[in-house]
Design an enzyme around this catalytic site. Structure first.
Site, short mmCIF file in Angstrom:
data_model
loop_
_atom_site.label_atom_id
_atom_site.label_comp_id
_atom_site.label_asym_id
_atom_site.label_seq_id
_atom_site.Cartn_x
_atom_site.Cartn_y
_atom_site.Cartn_z
N VAL A 32 1.05 -1.19 -0.12
CA VAL A 32 0.07 0.25 -0.06
C VAL A 32 0.76 1.39 -0.13
CG1 VAL A 32 -0.30 0.21 2.63
CG2 VAL A 32 -2.12 1.06 0.89
N ASP A 33 1.92 1.16 0.46
CA ASP A 33 3.20 2.45 0.55
C ASP A 33 3.39 2.82 -0.73
OD1 ASP A 33 6.29 2.62 2.50
OD2 ASP A 33 4.96 4.03 1.28
#
Ligand code: APR
Length: 168
Positions: A32-33
């Site tokens: 998700v980063d």
């Protein structure tokens, strides 16, 4: 209960603050980063560079650039090492400290991914119970934050969080 569980892509979820499952460098990564940095554009990394990193369990706030939000709250979750190294407490701190920052910045709506349950291998059922218990405990103390949404990427993850919410 001002906590909702949905399945979707958090980079496309309009809200005041999107929480990022970061690492302690705050210089981006995968999961998700990586998705949030790609969607936000280069300004996000530029601002993150000036923060000097963030210890596990703490949180830092930046602008959201091209994301459909006002802020991104970056919080490094714990890497799962078997459960006897304070992982549960550190994960709870991620949710608590992110909520504190959202509250301090007047956010009404906050979206969380399932922190630490990807690359960091935190068992998702335990993570879901910790996340929802922490949010349920801390939300009543908030004056600004009105709604928190857990945005789960996959349907199986959504089912785990949904079940954990009903067991609260
Ligand atoms: N929207 C919502 N959730 C997502 C998305 C997305 N676009 N992409 C991935 N996820 C989910 C994963 O499916 C997982 O359930 O986010 C959850 C967290 O997984 P990771 O992103 O791998 O995060 P984490 O386990 O906390 O590991 C953090 O991974 O990406 C690197 O830089 C990051 O080093 C850090 C580490």
């Amino acid at each position: 209960m001002p906590i909702r569980i949905i399945q979707g892509d958090i980079t496309q979820f309009p809200c005041d603050a999107i929480v990022n499952a970061a690492n302690t460098t705050l210089l981006g990564g995968g999961g998700v980063d990586g998705a949030l940095h790609r969607a936000a554009g280069p300004g996000l990394l530029k601002e993150c560079r000036g923060l000097g990193g963030c210890p596990t369990g703490e949180a830092r706030i930046t602008k959201a650039y091209r994301l459909p939000a006002r802020y991104v709250i970056h919080t490094p979750g714990p890497v799962w090492r078997g459960g006897r190294h304070g992982e549960a407490e550190l994960l709870a701190n991620c949710y608590r400290n992110s909520l504190l920052l959202a509250e301090a910045h007047g956010c009404k709506t906050v979206a969380f991914p399932s922190i630490s349950t990807g690359v960091y291998h935190f068992p998702i059922r335990r993570a879901a119970a910790i996340a929802l218990k922490t949010l349920r405990e801390r939300l009543p103390e908030c004056r600004q934050v009105e709604e928190v949404t857990m945005v789960c990427f996959s349907e199986p993850d959504w089912a785990v969080y949904q079940a954990a919410l009903t067991e609260l």
